[in-house]
Motif scaffolding. Structure first.
Motif, PDB file in Angstrom:
ATOM      1  N   LEU A 323       0.833  -1.196   0.000  1.00  0.00           N
ATOM      2  CA  LEU A 323       0.000   0.000   0.000  1.00  0.00           C
ATOM      3  C   LEU A 323       0.872   1.253   0.000  1.00  0.00           C
ATOM      4  O   LEU A 323       2.008   1.241   0.495  1.00  0.00           O
ATOM      5  CB  LEU A 323      -0.913   0.033   1.233  1.00  0.00           C
ATOM      6  CG  LEU A 323      -1.939  -1.088   1.384  1.00  0.00           C
ATOM      7  CD1 LEU A 323      -2.750  -0.878   2.663  1.00  0.00           C
ATOM      8  CD2 LEU A 323      -2.858  -1.169   0.184  1.00  0.00           C
ATOM      9  N   THR A 324       0.342   2.347  -0.541  1.00  0.00           N
ATOM     10  CA  THR A 324       1.021   3.635  -0.430  1.00  0.00           C
ATOM     11  C   THR A 324       0.802   4.177   0.974  1.00  0.00           C
ATOM     12  O   THR A 324      -0.061   3.691   1.719  1.00  0.00           O
ATOM     13  CB  THR A 324       0.464   4.639  -1.451  1.00  0.00           C
ATOM     14  OG1 THR A 324      -0.912   4.913  -1.113  1.00  0.00           O
ATOM     15  CG2 THR A 324       0.551   4.093  -2.866  1.00  0.00           C
ATOM     16  N   VAL A 325       1.578   5.195   1.323  1.00  0.00           N
ATOM     17  CA  VAL A 325       1.406   5.805   2.646  1.00  0.00           C
ATOM     18  C   VAL A 325      -0.004   6.378   2.786  1.00  0.00           C
ATOM     19  O   VAL A 325      -0.632   6.277   3.847  1.00  0.00           O
ATOM     20  CB  VAL A 325       2.466   6.900   2.884  1.00  0.00           C
ATOM     21  CG1 VAL A 325       2.258   7.560   4.242  1.00  0.00           C
ATOM     22  CG2 VAL A 325       3.862   6.311   2.803  1.00  0.00           C
ATOM     23  N   GLU A 326      -0.497   6.968   1.718  1.00  0.00           N
ATOM     24  CA  GLU A 326      -1.855   7.495   1.747  1.00  0.00           C
ATOM     25  C   GLU A 326      -2.866   6.396   2.044  1.00  0.00           C
ATOM     26  O   GLU A 326      -3.784   6.567   2.869  1.00  0.00           O
ATOM     27  CB  GLU A 326      -2.188   8.142   0.399  1.00  0.00           C
ATOM     28  CG  GLU A 326      -3.637   8.628   0.290  1.00  0.00           C
ATOM     29  CD  GLU A 326      -4.064   8.869  -1.145  1.00  0.00           C
ATOM     30  OE1 GLU A 326      -5.236   9.282  -1.334  1.00  0.00           O
ATOM     31  OE2 GLU A 326      -3.267   8.639  -2.059  1.00  0.00           O
ATOM     32  N   GLU A 327      -2.695   5.241   1.397  1.00  0.00           N
ATOM     33  CA  GLU A 327      -3.622   4.126   1.611  1.00  0.00           C
ATOM     34  C   GLU A 327      -3.513   3.558   3.025  1.00  0.00           C
ATOM     35  O   GLU A 327      -4.510   3.155   3.627  1.00  0.00           O
ATOM     36  CB  GLU A 327      -3.347   3.035   0.574  1.00  0.00           C
ATOM     37  CG  GLU A 327      -3.744   3.436  -0.841  1.00  0.00           C
ATOM     38  CD  GLU A 327      -3.235   2.474  -1.894  1.00  0.00           C
ATOM     39  OE1 GLU A 327      -3.830   2.428  -2.982  1.00  0.00           O
ATOM     40  OE2 GLU A 327      -2.224   1.768  -1.632  1.00  0.00           O
ATOM     41  N   ILE A 328      -2.294   3.535   3.566  1.00  0.00           N
ATOM     42  CA  ILE A 328      -2.114   3.071   4.944  1.00  0.00           C
ATOM     43  C   ILE A 328      -2.822   4.010   5.911  1.00  0.00           C
ATOM     44  O   ILE A 328      -3.507   3.579   6.845  1.00  0.00           O
ATOM     45  CB  ILE A 328      -0.612   2.966   5.295  1.00  0.00           C
ATOM     46  CG1 ILE A 328       0.041   1.861   4.468  1.00  0.00           C
ATOM     47  CG2 ILE A 328      -0.432   2.684   6.785  1.00  0.00           C
ATOM     48  CD1 ILE A 328       1.546   1.806   4.616  1.00  0.00           C
ATOM     49  N   LEU A 329      -2.649   5.318   5.693  1.00  0.00           N
ATOM     50  CA  LEU A 329      -3.339   6.302   6.539  1.00  0.00           C
ATOM     51  C   LEU A 329      -4.849   6.083   6.487  1.00  0.00           C
ATOM     52  O   LEU A 329      -5.533   6.118   7.511  1.00  0.00           O
ATOM     53  CB  LEU A 329      -2.994   7.719   6.089  1.00  0.00           C
ATOM     54  CG  LEU A 329      -1.700   8.328   6.606  1.00  0.00           C
ATOM     55  CD1 LEU A 329      -1.447   9.670   5.941  1.00  0.00           C
ATOM     56  CD2 LEU A 329      -1.748   8.494   8.120  1.00  0.00           C
ATOM     57  N   GLN A 330      -5.374   5.880   5.283  1.00  0.00           N
ATOM     58  CA  GLN A 330      -6.812   5.675   5.134  1.00  0.00           C
ATOM     59  C   GLN A 330      -7.255   4.391   5.828  1.00  0.00           C
ATOM     60  O   GLN A 330      -8.336   4.333   6.424  1.00  0.00           O
ATOM     61  CB  GLN A 330      -7.177   5.624   3.647  1.00  0.00           C
ATOM     62  CG  GLN A 330      -8.656   5.873   3.371  1.00  0.00           C
ATOM     63  CD  GLN A 330      -9.111   7.242   3.863  1.00  0.00           C
ATOM     64  OE1 GLN A 330      -8.572   8.264   3.463  1.00  0.00           O
ATOM     65  NE2 GLN A 330     -10.107   7.249   4.750  1.00  0.00           N
ATOM     66  N   GLU A 331      -6.412   3.355   5.775  1.00  0.00           N
ATOM     67  CA  GLU A 331      -6.707   2.099   6.461  1.00  0.00           C
ATOM     68  C   GLU A 331      -6.788   2.319   7.967  1.00  0.00           C
ATOM     69  O   GLU A 331      -7.679   1.810   8.641  1.00  0.00           O
ATOM     70  CB  GLU A 331      -5.623   1.071   6.136  1.00  0.00           C
ATOM     71  CG  GLU A 331      -5.815  -0.285   6.782  1.00  0.00           C
ATOM     72  CD  GLU A 331      -6.847  -1.146   6.063  1.00  0.00           C
ATOM     73  OE1 GLU A 331      -7.521  -1.939   6.745  1.00  0.00           O
ATOM     74  OE2 GLU A 331      -6.975  -1.012   4.836  1.00  0.00           O
ATOM     75  N   VAL A 332      -5.839   3.081   8.500  1.00  0.00           N
ATOM     76  CA  VAL A 332      -5.847   3.386   9.939  1.00  0.00           C
ATOM     77  C   VAL A 332      -7.105   4.158  10.308  1.00  0.00           C
ATOM     78  O   VAL A 332      -7.785   3.846  11.296  1.00  0.00           O
ATOM     79  CB  VAL A 332      -4.586   4.194  10.329  1.00  0.00           C
ATOM     80  CG1 VAL A 332      -4.706   4.698  11.773  1.00  0.00           C
ATOM     81  CG2 VAL A 332      -3.338   3.340  10.165  1.00  0.00           C
ATOM     82  N   ILE A 333      -7.426   5.173   9.508  1.00  0.00           N
ATOM     83  CA  ILE A 333      -8.597   6.015   9.782  1.00  0.00           C
ATOM     84  C   ILE A 333      -9.876   5.191   9.758  1.00  0.00           C
ATOM     85  O   ILE A 333     -10.735   5.296  10.647  1.00  0.00           O
ATOM     86  CB  ILE A 333      -8.670   7.170   8.763  1.00  0.00           C
ATOM     87  CG1 ILE A 333      -7.526   8.164   9.010  1.00  0.00           C
ATOM     88  CG2 ILE A 333     -10.011   7.885   8.846  1.00  0.00           C
ATOM     89  CD1 ILE A 333      -7.343   9.172   7.890  1.00  0.00           C
ATOM     90  N   ASP A 334     -10.005   4.334   8.749  1.00  0.00           N
ATOM     91  CA  ASP A 334     -11.223   3.531   8.618  1.00  0.00           C
ATOM     92  C   ASP A 334     -11.316   2.468   9.710  1.00  0.00           C
ATOM     93  O   ASP A 334     -12.390   2.254  10.300  1.00  0.00           O
ATOM     94  CB  ASP A 334     -11.265   2.862   7.240  1.00  0.00           C
ATOM     95  CG  ASP A 334     -11.395   3.877   6.109  1.00  0.00           C
ATOM     96  OD1 ASP A 334     -11.830   5.009   6.395  1.00  0.00           O
ATOM     97  OD2 ASP A 334     -11.050   3.525   4.969  1.00  0.00           O
TER      98      ASP A 334
END
Length: 373
Positions: A323-334
């Protein structure tokens, strides 16, 4: 200097020997967390360059042109780093004003800029003396004060603008008298038809705003504070960045402690203290201790909660490579429901925090795109 160097240089002082012990323990803890503090970022880099000439040569070649801003505030270590990097091409441009050097108390060395031409005799000096922002009376007042500085480069600011209003100066006995004076002046200007949008209060440190705010509130004078908190110092940003830190560096104990109950997982301070004690006794990181929490004495019913946290982190780690860093952040948020909780609050503050999170994601995307280019 290293802890050993400090200890040798201050061998005759009991107090300084204690400082050396604290310093050594501090460095030990940094290393155990795979961390560097601000000074080490430079100190360790210089050590790397001194002990590995091939690495220094690589970076000297990479950075053909070097520019340093606010050069009057650099310390000796920064001076050495810049000198080493610029040694090959000597394409070095520094910008600064010796009259604005105010950080001696934290190590700034004014002689870095005062003696620049001695260190680089082929340097070309360009004085930027024309001011385009201020009226003449402001510059004349500043010049009159600055002229009293000792050991300075000769310069005089000037402007093509008109004189403007005269500068007024008032000395107050206490911060409360000052706040009263400021509020009173604002009320007078307001009564004279001056818009509050055209009035600004400048202060040196954030701590000074409290008394001013109290007085403005009391006088029913609306205000906005700009730049009151660093973007990366905001709670929501520090929380999400700490998740990224743990994925990149699981032995960062401070990051673990920050996120272990974000969102709330019911892992109390007593439980965390027992895990930390176990980690210290076993000489392992906090996260390693969490992964074997069943071996921690008296952990009790908290074990399932700790296992849930560890499982979540391991799940994120398994995705980190794809995953990209952006996608990891979104995963954490969700997965944590971080933004959902803020949306449920539905307050001005919570909405502002959501905007900050959106900004963090935008910054991340921009950085990734820049790196790819």
């Amino acid at each position: 200097m290293t802890p050993d160097d400090y200890e040798k240089e201050h061998a005759a002082s009991f107090r300084d020997q204690k400082i050396a012990e604290v310093y050594r323990e501090y460095q030990k803890r940094l290393q155990s967390n795979n961390a560097l503090d601000f000074d080490d970022l430079i100190f360790k880099t210089i050590f790397l360059f001194e002990t590995n000439p091939d690495v220094l040569a690589e970076y000297q070649t990479r950075f053909r042109y070097i520019m340093v801003d606010e050069y009057q505030d650099t310390n000796h270590t920064q001076f050495i780093l810049v000198k080493m990097l610029a040694a090959k091409y000597r394409n070095l441009c520094v910008v600064g004003d010796d009259d604005q050097s105010i950080y001696k108390f934290r190590g700034a060395n004014i002689y870095n800029i005062l003696n620049f031409e001695e260190e680089y005799p082929d340097a070309k000096v360009v004085k930027l003396e024309q001011n385009y922002r201020s009226k003449a009376n402001i510059l004349n007042s500043a010049n009159a004060v600055i002229a009293n500085n000792e050991g300075r480069k000769d310069k005089r600011l000037w402007t093509e603008q008109e004189d403007g209003e005269k500068v007024t100066f008032t000395r107050y006995g206490t911060e409360y008298e000052e706040a009263n004076g400021v509020a009173s002046r604002i009320k007078t200007l307001k009564n004279q038809g001056v818009s509050l949008d055209d009035i600004a209060i400048l202060y040196r440190t954030n701590a000074q705003s409290r008394v001013l705010e109290e007085k403005l509130l009391y006088e029913n004078l609306p205000y906005k504070i700009y730049g009151g908190q660093n973007f990366y110092g905001r709670k929501e940003i520090m929380d999400l960045v700490s998740y990224l830190k743990v994925l990149a560096n699981p032995i960062d104990d401070q990051a673990i402690k920050r996120i272990i109950n974000v969102p709330k997982r019911g892992i109390g301070a007593t439980t965390l203290g027992r895990v930390q004690d176990y980690a210290d006794n076993m000489g392992i990181s906090l996260y390693e201790a969490l992964r074997v929490a069943e071996e921690v004495p008296s952990i009790g019913r908290s074990l399932s909660k700790i296992d849930g946290f560890v499982t979540f982190i391991q799940m994120l780690k398994s995705k980190a490579d794809v995953l990209t860093v952006e996608e990891i952040l979104q995963e954490v948020i969700d997965s944590t429901g971080y933004v959902a909780e803020l949306e449920a609050e539905d307050t001005e503050e919570s909405r502002a925090r959501i905007e900050n999170i959106d900004e963090l994601i935008s910054k991340t995307v921009a950085y990734q795109e820049a790196m790819e280019e």
